[in-house]
Design a protein around this motif. Structure first.
Motif, short mmCIF file in Angstrom:
data_model
loop_
_atom_site.label_atom_id
_atom_site.label_comp_id
_atom_site.label_asym_id
_atom_site.label_seq_id
_atom_site.Cartn_x
_atom_site.Cartn_y
_atom_site.Cartn_z
N ARG A 25 0.84 -1.21 0.00
CA ARG A 25 0.00 0.00 0.00
C ARG A 25 0.88 1.27 0.00
NH1 ARG A 25 -5.20 -0.72 0.25
NH2 ARG A 25 -6.03 -2.71 0.95
N VAL A 28 2.49 1.54 -3.57
CA VAL A 28 1.49 1.93 -4.56
C VAL A 28 1.07 3.38 -4.33
CG1 VAL A 28 -0.87 1.48 -5.38
CG2 VAL A 28 0.72 -0.42 -4.99
N THR A 29 0.96 3.80 -3.10
CA THR A 29 0.62 5.20 -2.80
C THR A 29 1.70 6.13 -3.32
OG1 THR A 29 -0.69 4.55 -0.87
CG2 THR A 29 0.03 6.84 -0.96
N MET A 31 3.60 5.58 -5.88
CA MET A 31 3.44 5.60 -7.33
C MET A 31 2.24 6.47 -7.73
SD MET A 31 5.91 3.80 -8.72
CE MET A 31 6.79 4.83 -7.56
N ALA A 32 1.18 6.43 -6.92
CA ALA A 32 -0.01 7.22 -7.21
C ALA A 32 0.24 8.71 -6.98
CB ALA A 32 -1.17 6.75 -6.34
N PRO A 40 2.19 0.88 -14.45
CA PRO A 40 2.44 -0.19 -13.48
C PRO A 40 3.32 -1.32 -14.03
CG PRO A 40 0.16 0.51 -13.35
CD PRO A 40 0.76 1.21 -14.54
N VAL A 70 -3.51 -2.43 -9.56
CA VAL A 70 -3.99 -1.31 -10.39
C VAL A 70 -5.22 -0.67 -9.74
CG1 VAL A 70 -5.02 -0.71 -12.63
CG2 VAL A 70 -2.96 -2.15 -12.53
N TRP A 73 -3.98 1.39 -6.96
CA TRP A 73 -3.35 2.61 -7.50
C TRP A 73 -4.42 3.62 -7.89
CZ3 TRP A 73 -3.58 5.58 -11.79
CH2 TRP A 73 -2.58 6.52 -11.96
N ASN A 74 -5.43 3.17 -8.62
CA ASN A 74 -6.51 4.07 -9.06
C ASN A 74 -7.19 4.73 -7.87
OD1 ASN A 74 -6.26 3.72 -11.86
ND2 ASN A 74 -7.57 1.91 -11.84
N SER A 76 -6.00 5.10 -4.79
CA SER A 76 -5.04 5.98 -4.11
C SER A 76 -4.88 7.29 -4.86
CB SER A 76 -3.68 5.29 -3.98
OG SER A 76 -3.77 4.16 -3.16
N ARG A 77 -4.75 7.21 -6.17
CA ARG A 77 -4.58 8.42 -6.99
C ARG A 77 -5.78 9.34 -6.83
NH1 ARG A 77 -0.57 11.35 -9.53
NH2 ARG A 77 -1.39 12.36 -11.37
#
Length: 191
Positions: A25, A28-29, A31-32, A40, A70, A73-74, A76-77
């Motif tokens: 998490r 991924v955060t 990356m977001a 990804p 994914v 990620w979505n 989080s973004r």
């Protein structure tokens, strides 16, 4: 934390080879939050140590894992760009250890992920700029949460009430991280 990712990590073979759920998490955060979108496909393998060969026994398992990442990620973004990101379930302060293991692991994953997008951050928020101070503040918070014992010692040496300062740092992270992501997005759009 109960999720499809939790279910995948119940497999002991996968749990040994993949980042924990909290580390994932955090990664991924990071990356977001990155200023520029990074596919990804470019960073997914870092979640199992960067090996070219994934630890999954079947293509279906890999696909389920990638889809979960994914989706994470979505979400989080979206949460970061709308100012809605919050600490995930399990991340909290702890009376005995200062922070829960999940908090420490999320901070670790976040710092690992940030390394992949570091060049983008350095370009958009160059050293010496006001924006770089914001970036530095966020990274410092995650560093302190990753190593809370040394953080408490450093705060105490500065004459601060370490515990109160630490609680303030933990509480401010969601707002700071959202603000940083929103600012980075605005800077990218200005270019």
């Amino acid at each position: 934390m109960s999720s499809p990712l939790s279910e995948l990590l119940k497999n002991p073979q996968l749990a040994e080879q993949l980042l924990s759920e909290a580390q994932t998490r955090g990664f991924v955060t990071a990356m977001a939050a990155a200023p520029h979108l990074i596919d990804p496909a470019e960073w997914l393998a870092f979640l199992w140590g960067g090996d070219e060969t994934s630890p999954f026994e079947s293509h279906e398992e890999l696909e389920a894992y990638a889809n979960e990442i994914v989706n994470m990620w979505n979400q989080s973004r979206e949460d970061l760009l709308t100012g809605q990101w919050q600490w995930p379930e399990g991340c909290a302060l702890d009376d005995k250890e200062l922070v829960t293991e999940a908090t420490r692991e999320l901070a670790e994953g976040m710092l690992q992920g940030w390394q992949l997008s570091r060049d983008d951050w350095d370009t958009i928020m160059p050293e010496g700029s006001e924006d770089n101070a914001l970036l530095g503040g966020v990274l410092l918070c995650f560093s302190l949460l990753y190593d809370p014992e040394n953080a408490m010692e450093a705060l105490s040496q500065e004459g601060a009430d370490g515990l109160a300062q630490f609680e303030e740092i933990f509480t401010s992270v969601p707002t700071m991280l959202c603000g940083l992501t929103i600012k980075a997005q605005a800077l990218v759009q200005e270019q």
